[in-house]
Design a protein around this motif. Sequence first.
Motif, short mmCIF file in Angstrom:
data_model
loop_
_atom_site.label_atom_id
_atom_site.label_comp_id
_atom_site.label_asym_id
_atom_site.label_seq_id
_atom_site.Cartn_x
_atom_site.Cartn_y
_atom_site.Cartn_z
N GLN A 211 0.79 -1.23 0.00
CA GLN A 211 0.00 0.00 0.00
C GLN A 211 0.83 1.28 0.00
O GLN A 211 0.35 2.31 -0.48
CB GLN A 211 -0.94 0.02 1.21
CG GLN A 211 -2.00 -1.05 1.19
CD GLN A 211 -3.04 -0.84 2.28
OE1 GLN A 211 -3.14 0.23 2.87
NE2 GLN A 211 -3.80 -1.88 2.57
N ALA A 212 2.04 1.22 0.55
CA ALA A 212 2.84 2.44 0.68
C ALA A 212 4.32 2.11 0.58
O ALA A 212 5.07 2.24 1.56
CB ALA A 212 2.52 3.12 2.02
N PRO A 213 4.79 1.69 -0.59
CA PRO A 213 6.17 1.22 -0.73
C PRO A 213 7.23 2.29 -0.52
O PRO A 213 8.39 1.96 -0.26
CB PRO A 213 6.21 0.67 -2.15
CG PRO A 213 5.10 1.39 -2.87
CD PRO A 213 4.04 1.58 -1.85
N GLY A 214 6.86 3.57 -0.63
CA GLY A 214 7.86 4.62 -0.47
C GLY A 214 8.06 5.08 0.97
O GLY A 214 9.00 5.82 1.27
N ILE A 215 7.20 4.65 1.85
CA ILE A 215 7.29 5.09 3.25
C ILE A 215 8.45 4.39 3.95
O ILE A 215 8.70 3.20 3.75
CB ILE A 215 5.95 4.82 3.97
CG1 ILE A 215 4.92 5.87 3.54
CG2 ILE A 215 6.11 4.82 5.49
CD1 ILE A 215 3.55 5.69 4.13
N VAL A 216 9.15 5.14 4.79
CA VAL A 216 10.30 4.63 5.54
C VAL A 216 9.94 4.59 7.02
O VAL A 216 9.33 5.52 7.55
CB VAL A 216 11.54 5.53 5.33
CG1 VAL A 216 12.71 5.02 6.16
CG2 VAL A 216 11.90 5.58 3.84
N LEU A 217 10.31 3.51 7.70
CA LEU A 217 10.10 3.39 9.14
C LEU A 217 11.43 3.53 9.88
O LEU A 217 12.44 2.96 9.45
CB LEU A 217 9.47 2.04 9.49
CG LEU A 217 8.09 1.74 8.93
CD1 LEU A 217 7.61 0.39 9.44
CD2 LEU A 217 7.09 2.83 9.29
N ARG A 218 11.41 4.28 10.95
CA ARG A 218 12.58 4.43 11.82
C ARG A 218 12.15 3.97 13.21
O ARG A 218 11.29 4.58 13.84
CB ARG A 218 13.02 5.89 11.84
CG ARG A 218 14.29 6.17 12.63
CD ARG A 218 14.77 7.58 12.31
NE ARG A 218 15.94 7.94 13.09
CZ ARG A 218 15.96 8.87 14.04
NH1 ARG A 218 14.83 9.51 14.35
NH2 ARG A 218 17.05 9.16 14.70
N ILE A 219 12.73 2.88 13.68
CA ILE A 219 12.28 2.26 14.92
C ILE A 219 13.15 2.69 16.09
O ILE A 219 14.38 2.67 16.01
CB ILE A 219 12.29 0.72 14.80
CG1 ILE A 219 11.45 0.28 13.60
CG2 ILE A 219 11.77 0.08 16.08
CD1 ILE A 219 10.02 0.76 13.60
N ARG A 220 12.48 3.08 17.16
CA ARG A 220 13.14 3.43 18.42
C ARG A 220 12.77 2.38 19.47
O ARG A 220 11.60 2.08 19.66
CB ARG A 220 12.66 4.80 18.90
CG ARG A 220 13.11 5.96 18.03
CD ARG A 220 14.52 6.36 18.35
NE ARG A 220 14.90 7.57 17.69
CZ ARG A 220 15.98 8.29 18.04
NH1 ARG A 220 16.75 7.88 19.02
NH2 ARG A 220 16.27 9.40 17.39
N ASN A 221 13.76 1.84 20.13
CA ASN A 221 13.52 0.88 21.20
C ASN A 221 13.35 1.60 22.53
O ASN A 221 13.96 2.64 22.77
CB ASN A 221 14.69 -0.10 21.29
CG ASN A 221 14.55 -1.05 22.47
OD1 ASN A 221 13.61 -1.82 22.54
ND2 ASN A 221 15.47 -0.97 23.42
N PHE A 222 12.50 1.07 23.39
CA PHE A 222 12.44 1.57 24.76
C PHE A 222 12.13 0.41 25.70
O PHE A 222 11.45 -0.55 25.34
CB PHE A 222 11.39 2.69 24.91
CG PHE A 222 9.97 2.26 24.71
CD1 PHE A 222 9.17 1.86 25.77
CD2 PHE A 222 9.40 2.28 23.44
CE1 PHE A 222 7.85 1.47 25.58
CE2 PHE A 222 8.07 1.90 23.23
CZ PHE A 222 7.31 1.49 24.31
N ASP A 223 12.68 0.48 26.91
CA ASP A 223 12.52 -0.58 27.90
C ASP A 223 11.55 -0.20 29.02
O ASP A 223 10.82 -1.04 29.53
CB ASP A 223 13.88 -0.94 28.51
CG ASP A 223 14.85 -1.46 27.47
OD1 ASP A 223 14.41 -2.21 26.58
OD2 ASP A 223 16.04 -1.11 27.53
#
Length: 304
Positions: free
Chosen positions: A122-134
């Motif tokens: 559905q959205a091949p150009g979108i980029v994800l940036r993942i942030r971890n948190f504990d």
Amino acid sequence: MDLHGIDLNLLVAFDALMAERSVTRAGVRIGRTQPAMSAALSRLRALLRDDLFIRGPDGLQPTPRALDLAEPLGHALAEIQRTLEFTQVFDPSKSTVTFSIGLSEHAAFIVLPKLLALLRTQAPGIVLRIRNFDHRDAVLSLLDSGEADLTVGVPHTAAGRILSERLFEESFVCVLRKDHPQADAELTLDSFLQMSHLLVSPENERFGMVDAALGKLGLRRRLSLTLPQMYAAPPLVASSDLMATLMKGVVEASGYREQLHVLKPPLELGTAKFDMAWHRRNDVHPAQRWLREVIGSLFEKAAS
């Protein structure tokens, strides 16, 4: 410093150089030739009166001045990007926006495979940036600072500026290795207390949900190992005499389900709840709203 004389493209070049630590790779990242990137670096050095990057054995090494600038300039560029991409109509199929998502460990295993599969179509150009948190309270700092557009994890400390939606819940199971001497015996509260236990505590505490339930009964279990990574628990249990009380979804997703004997806990533990949270300032933004609706729909389908 006179801001009127600053070319915003120089800051984009600086951000790329920090990320790639190479003039050539930084140029590829932002669509510039190697000579153009070298010229941009020269202008940056003159503007900021610092070498900024020094050649080393593993590529360009940032100077202390560059390290000081990296985070605030990165945040500023991200905010400029969000501002310029704001429209009243969001078309995910054409968008190249970057979303920053804060995920706790288990949420990453549950959310990301489903979300990536949907974005691919559905959205091949979108980029994800993942942030971890504990720690659950880290949600507030991630959302307040804009480091994350939304987060998925256990419910956070209440704050009026933070909105949330329940996504899913996880029940708890007890696990032993498949050939543990007690694997085929009935798990009673007495036999549970006689076991050596592994505690998963992402917040590095020696007191978990099981201990709270036992405490209400005036009981304590014997802890032999405490660790913060929940997905490290199944393989450790599979190769030891330890018992662990884990979310059922962790056991199923760990890849060690066939090596473990799964038992119903001998006391009432309730469920672990996972919420999607976002800052109120992002509530009506079309792109942000689309992302939340997409993630929410993934779990609506699973529940139906």
